[in-house]
Design a protein around this motif. Sequence first.
Motif, mmCIF file in Angstrom:
data_model
loop_
_atom_site.group_PDB
_atom_site.id
_atom_site.type_symbol
_atom_site.label_atom_id
_atom_site.label_comp_id
_atom_site.label_asym_id
_atom_site.label_seq_id
_atom_site.Cartn_x
_atom_site.Cartn_y
_atom_site.Cartn_z
ATOM 1 N N ALA A 93 -1.323 2.613 1.409
ATOM 2 C CA ALA A 93 -1.440 3.241 0.089
ATOM 3 C C ALA A 93 -1.722 2.171 -0.967
ATOM 4 C CB ALA A 93 -0.157 3.997 -0.236
ATOM 5 N N ASP A 94 -2.240 1.035 -0.515
ATOM 6 C CA ASP A 94 -2.669 -0.060 -1.410
ATOM 7 C C ASP A 94 -1.559 -0.701 -2.234
ATOM 8 O OD1 ASP A 94 -5.282 0.493 -0.593
ATOM 9 O OD2 ASP A 94 -5.492 2.053 -2.133
ATOM 10 N N VAL A 95 -0.338 -0.643 -1.751
ATOM 11 C CA VAL A 95 0.743 -1.268 -2.516
ATOM 12 C C VAL A 95 0.635 -2.792 -2.438
ATOM 13 C CG1 VAL A 95 3.242 -1.632 -2.637
ATOM 14 C CG2 VAL A 95 2.323 0.660 -2.265
ATOM 15 N N GLU A 96 0.725 -3.404 -3.592
ATOM 16 C CA GLU A 96 0.678 -4.863 -3.672
ATOM 17 C C GLU A 96 1.836 -5.368 -4.513
ATOM 18 O OE1 GLU A 96 -3.077 -5.879 -5.329
ATOM 19 O OE2 GLU A 96 -4.193 -5.070 -3.604
ATOM 20 N N LYS A 97 2.033 -6.655 -4.454
ATOM 21 C CA LYS A 97 3.106 -7.288 -5.224
ATOM 22 C C LYS A 97 3.082 -6.839 -6.691
ATOM 23 C CE LYS A 97 4.950 -11.652 -6.640
ATOM 24 N NZ LYS A 97 4.471 -12.722 -7.474
#
Length: 571
Positions: A93-97
């Motif tokens: 789901a494209d989660v990034e820092k």
Amino acid sequence: MKVEALPVTKGDYNLQDYNQAYETFDWSQVEKEFSWYETGKVNAAYEAIDKHANSFRKNKVALYYRDGNRDEKYTYKEMKDLSNKAANVLKQADVEKGDRVFIFMPRSPELYFSVLGAIKLGAIVGPLFEAFMEGAVKDRLEDSDAKVLITTPELLQRVPVDELPALKHVILVGENITEEGPFLDFHKRLEEASKDLRIEWVERTDGLLLHYTSGSTGKPKGVLHVHNAMIQHYQTAKWVLDLKDDDVYWCTADPGWVTGTSYGIFGPWLVGASNVIIGGRFSPDTWYQALEDYGVTVWYSAPTAFRMLMGAGDDLVKKYDLSGLRHILSVGEPLNPEVVRWGVKVFNNRIHDTWWMTETGGQTICNYPCLEVKPGSMGKPIPGVKAAIVDDQGNELPPYRMGNLAIKKGWPSMMYTIWNNQEKYESYFMQGDWYVSGDSAYMDEEGYFWFQGRIDDVIMTAGERVGPFEVESKLVEHPAVAEAGVIGKPDPVRGEIIKAFIALRDGYTESDELIEDIRQFVKKGLAAHAAPREIEFRDKLPKTRSGKIMRRVLKAWELDLPTGDLSTMED
Ligand code: WTA
């Protein structure tokens, strides 16, 4: 003003250690427990789970879970694998820092895998109570620009997905999910996901949790906590919760509340304890049953729950074998001396009060196992925390003088900022380095702190912090309501209940149906616990000339007290 003190509970630390620690302790001593001591980088989820999964605790149960038909347990190794898998789902789901990932669902193992998985990616987790209705959910997702939400198909009805442009993906935890548009199927993807993950190593000042909480004005504010907070979670889990390797620990709080994260996730897991999570609603039978079945040894709950258990009668508690219980703690509201004495009678244990706030992130003033408990007092500051009673200018006051309960800036779990509102953050501090809590209290000559009340109008009902402004704003959206003022009314079980004074618009007359309709309106718009239990109609409400509702006058009406200075009131 001598109060009879109860003797100490046996713990690892004795009073001498405590007194000495108070002189010599420095938080940097705790840092060597964590990876950043060597690498300069850290990740709280690694410290809480993976570290133990790679140690002798590998096959130790980390999580016991029970709710309705589900009865499960997971070892540290399994928690590591499942949180890695959840992280890999979140990556899809494209989660990034730095992204905000919100979690809106009932307590379940999936909730904990998701929280840990998001943190492993360096994301900031925003936990929401499952009781929140659409308005409350929308406010929080909007203010934080949440990118991903994890929820259930049932709760999805309360998420106005179309009105939240920043929200890119919604991960649904449930059966028969159709993946289309922003929606992803959690279970299907979890099953297929790899258990290998490269953890995102972050700075200690990178975001960890965003807890929305209420003040007396404005919408709820997002209190941001960072990875550094875990130093305090770790140390207080040892000093205050007194957790050891053979303990079975149960914190009854939902992670929607800071107690359910700081001490429902981090405290117990950072020290490698076995953590019990019970889903569903409060009921004396299920709670006592859980204490007995899991052989809970350390139990952290809240005054309202203890009062309800007390109300359920001593015959009930006698039906259960609670002999394993050795340490009980309480947080969230004043703990009545009567409840402490009841605890000694039925559990053969003193209930240890602890005082802290969403903003403090961790325990600050506590009754330790090694301190004598003075029933009615919150205890003493923990080593590494300096607390004082200060006047409105920030000057320290001597014992027994009532004033602002304040804490010297610099404890590790202190909030990092208020999301999108640095100005609000700064307004908490006086003379630069006193954090002013909004509570009034006094200190006795032995350094014990005694809670007196909130200085602002914040309501504490059944341990939940409710901002009167939020309820008033919702009330005036009702077509019949012209003006509304909301106060906390003292209540023997819930601490306070919400009472609303309402002036009706022309053309409306008071009736029981209208009262019910207004209550439902708040329930559906905000949350059940925010709906006024009592509503009283008045022709006019007391207001200042600038148009602010004078809650202090409403309170005086309610309690039959003198109304005080009315010079600013419009006539
Ligand atoms: C109240 C986070 C009396 C207090 C844990 C505080 C307490 C507010 C105690 C924070 C206690 C918390 N005795 N009052 N032991 N602990 N409070 O952020 O007014 O939801 O300012 O709680 O709860 O509420 P919060």
